[in-house]
Design a protein around this motif. Structure first.
Motif, PDB file in Angstrom:
ATOM      1  N   ILE A 111       0.843  -1.196   0.000  1.00 12.92           N
ATOM      2  CA  ILE A 111       0.000   0.000   0.000  1.00 12.92           C
ATOM      3  C   ILE A 111       0.877   1.245   0.000  1.00 12.92           C
ATOM      4  N   ASP A 112       0.384   2.309  -0.612  1.00  9.64           N
ATOM      5  CA  ASP A 112       1.165   3.535  -0.743  1.00  9.64           C
ATOM      6  C   ASP A 112       0.807   4.520   0.371  1.00  9.64           C
ATOM      7  N   ASP A 113       1.776   4.805   1.235  1.00  2.00           N
ATOM      8  CA  ASP A 113       1.636   5.820   2.297  1.00  2.00           C
ATOM      9  C   ASP A 113       0.706   5.421   3.438  1.00  2.00           C
ATOM     10  N   LEU A 114       0.387   4.157   3.564  1.00  2.00           N
ATOM     11  CA  LEU A 114      -0.444   3.720   4.686  1.00  2.00           C
ATOM     12  C   LEU A 114       0.421   3.618   5.932  1.00  2.00           C
ATOM     13  N   GLY A 115       0.059   4.352   6.987  1.00  2.00           N
ATOM     14  CA  GLY A 115       0.859   4.358   8.193  1.00  2.00           C
ATOM     15  C   GLY A 115       0.578   3.185   9.120  1.00  2.00           C
ATOM     16  N   TRP A 116       1.518   2.969  10.042  1.00  2.00           N
ATOM     17  CA  TRP A 116       1.374   1.893  11.025  1.00  2.00           C
ATOM     18  C   TRP A 116       0.082   2.048  11.820  1.00  2.00           C
ATOM     19  N   ALA A 117      -0.287   3.271  12.142  1.00  2.37           N
ATOM     20  CA  ALA A 117      -1.464   3.524  12.975  1.00  2.37           C
ATOM     21  C   ALA A 117      -2.752   3.627  12.176  1.00  2.37           C
ATOM     22  N   ASP A 118      -2.690   3.378  10.871  1.00  5.10           N
ATOM     23  CA  ASP A 118      -3.854   3.594  10.007  1.00  5.10           C
ATOM     24  C   ASP A 118      -4.735   2.369   9.835  1.00  5.10           C
ATOM     25  N   VAL A 119      -4.537   1.343  10.660  1.00  2.00           N
ATOM     26  CA  VAL A 119      -5.391   0.160  10.627  1.00  2.00           C
ATOM     27  C   VAL A 119      -5.917  -0.084  12.034  1.00  2.00           C
TER      28      VAL A 119
END
Length: 466
Positions: free
Chosen positions: A30-38
């Protein structure tokens, strides 16, 4: 030559068994998905039930990293299996980003693309009998069909969905939609599902690098409305970004369902991760510090989940620090093949971890002899987490060894030392308190740079104003 029917049946059965022994590989980047974004990593605003399901059905890597803090170098590392000093891709476009008057050094010149003779994991898997496909953001050369891949859908040298954005009409290689009303993430998934059905006999390697959630932030209106009406948090409050994440999650569910409906879930190794940290003007990565372009944890620690039912126990977790440099040797290992002759790989196969074993002790390294300008307002929460408010990163290197992490800055010789087990938010610089640990990590870092002949900029910039 004609074979008796029984002998022919035995030969065909043997060939089918040989193919089945090699797992299919699905690498979702995924492009630019952060660690905290799930949500499985603690988000109360974003909704990712399908990504969470994938994680719970496999192994969660709690210390999974990208090998660079922005997209081009991270992807170049994963696809080539080599650290940035070997291929020279350090950033997107030029390395002298930001205002010249605020740059003390002349940075190392950037290499835009992987060289043609730098053989990818596509080359290695093709040689092992795999059908190889890439669908989405390629970014590291002009044409993936010249870099070990049989099929290309949407891949160019471009770093984002700039040829029409996420809403149709748009046009990419083998991916053109003229009528309105189609969403790019959905269409890429349609293509992936079609490929899975056509190649279910395997073995195949599908590299699925979605463009989302890279800018421009564009989502489905009905989902945007949903998140406008949902209670946000201080760190996560962008309804368009949240809607993009939900669309992504829905499509991850569709891909997983396609594996199941084609009867190949058990024999398919699925990797889910991101190319770098989240853009923290859109989504702060708390409790991690920083975001895309920074070498704090928020810029390089990723959602990092691997599922392979035949080998990985569901609900398992691994604390060993790993990175996307490990994918290439892992693919070769599980496919029963080797890297192309003469190819140097800087990672390790993760296969032993799947079996509950351990990897040899090692350090993880990052090298960034370049400048990357700040984004957003200087007083925004995201930029306040950077080393300074002008740049996301200034030239330097970093190392993680065990629980410790050291960052060195070339402009002024300063160091930042953190114990990540005690301080995952990197708030307490222990460089002065633990000089012996600093020297230990610095020696490892410096020896690594010498081994790879990593360029360290020293030339002063005459336009620097202090």
């Amino acid at each position: 030559m004609k074979y008796p029917l029984t002998l022919l049946s035995v030969l065909l059965t043997s060939l089918c068994s040989f193919a089945a022994e090699k797992p299919n590989i699905l690498y979702i980047n995924i492009d630019d998905l952060g660690w905290a974004d799930v949500s499985i990593n603690g988000s109360k605003y974003y909704e990712t039930p399908n990504i969470d399901r994938l994680a719970k059905e496999g192994m969660i890597f709690t210390n999974g990293y990208s090998s660079a803090a922005n997209c081009a170098p991270s992807r170049a590392c994963a696809i080539s299996g080599q650290s940035t000093p070997r291929h020279g891709v350090y950033t997107v476009k030029n390395s002298d980003r930001g205002k010249s008057s605020t740059r003390k050094l002349i940075p190392t010149k950037n290499t835009l693309h992987l060289k043609q003779d730098n053989l990818t994991f596509g080359h290695a898997l093709k040689a092992a009998g795999y059908t190889t496909a890439t669908m989405g953001k390629w970014h590291v050369t002009k044409d993936p069909l010249k870099n070990g891949f049989d099929i290309n859908v949407g891949g160019t040298a471009a770093g984002g969905p700039y040829n029409g954005g996420y809403h149709s009409p748009f046009k990419y290689p083998n991916l053109e939609v003229k009528e309105k009303g189609h969403y790019l993430t959905d269409v890429l998934t349609d293509k992936a599902i079609e490929f899975i059905g056509e190649h279910k006999a395997g073995p195949f390697c599908l590299y699925l690098p979605y463009f989302t959630v890279h800018s421009p932030l564009q989502a489905k209106p009905e989902l945007v409305k949903k998140y406008k009406n949902k209670k946000a948090t201080e760190a996560q409050n962008n309804p368009v970004y949240a809607a993009m994440i939900e669309s992504l999650d829905q499509n991850i569910g569709r891909v997983l369902d396609a594996l199941e409906s084609n009867g190949i879930t058990d024999n398919t190794l699925v990797i889910f991760t991101s190319d770098n940290g989240g853009v923290n003007v859109s989504s702060l990565q708390w409790p991690l510090r920083g975001g895309k372009g920074m070498y704090y944890e928020g810029g390089i620690r990723e959602p990092f989940f691997i599922r392979w039912p035949e080998k990985i126990k569901a609900g398992s977790s691994c604390d060993t620090p790993v990175s996307n440099l490990d994918f290439y040797p892992t693919f070769c290992d599980v496919a029963g093949t080797s890297a192309p002759k003469g190819k140097i790989l800087d990672g390790l196969s993760l296969n032993p971890l799947f079996e509950g074993k351990v990897l040899a002790e090692r350090s993880l390294f990052w090298h960034f002899p370049i400048y990357l300008q700040g984004y957003g307002k200087a007083d925004s929460p995201g930029m306040k987490e950077a080393q300074d408010t002008l740049f996301r990163i200034r030239p330097g290197s970093a190392i993680r060894h065990g629980d410790w992490k050291l960052i060195e800055y070339f402009e002024n010789g300063e160091f930042e030392l953190y114990n990540l087990k005690q301080d995952v938010g990197e708030k307490n610089n222990l460089a002065k308190k633990h000089p012996e640990k600093l020297q230990e990590l610095y020696s490892k870092l410096n020896n690594w740079r010498k081994e790879l002949n990593a360029p360290v900029p020293t030339e002063k910039n005459s336009k620097f104003e202090g």
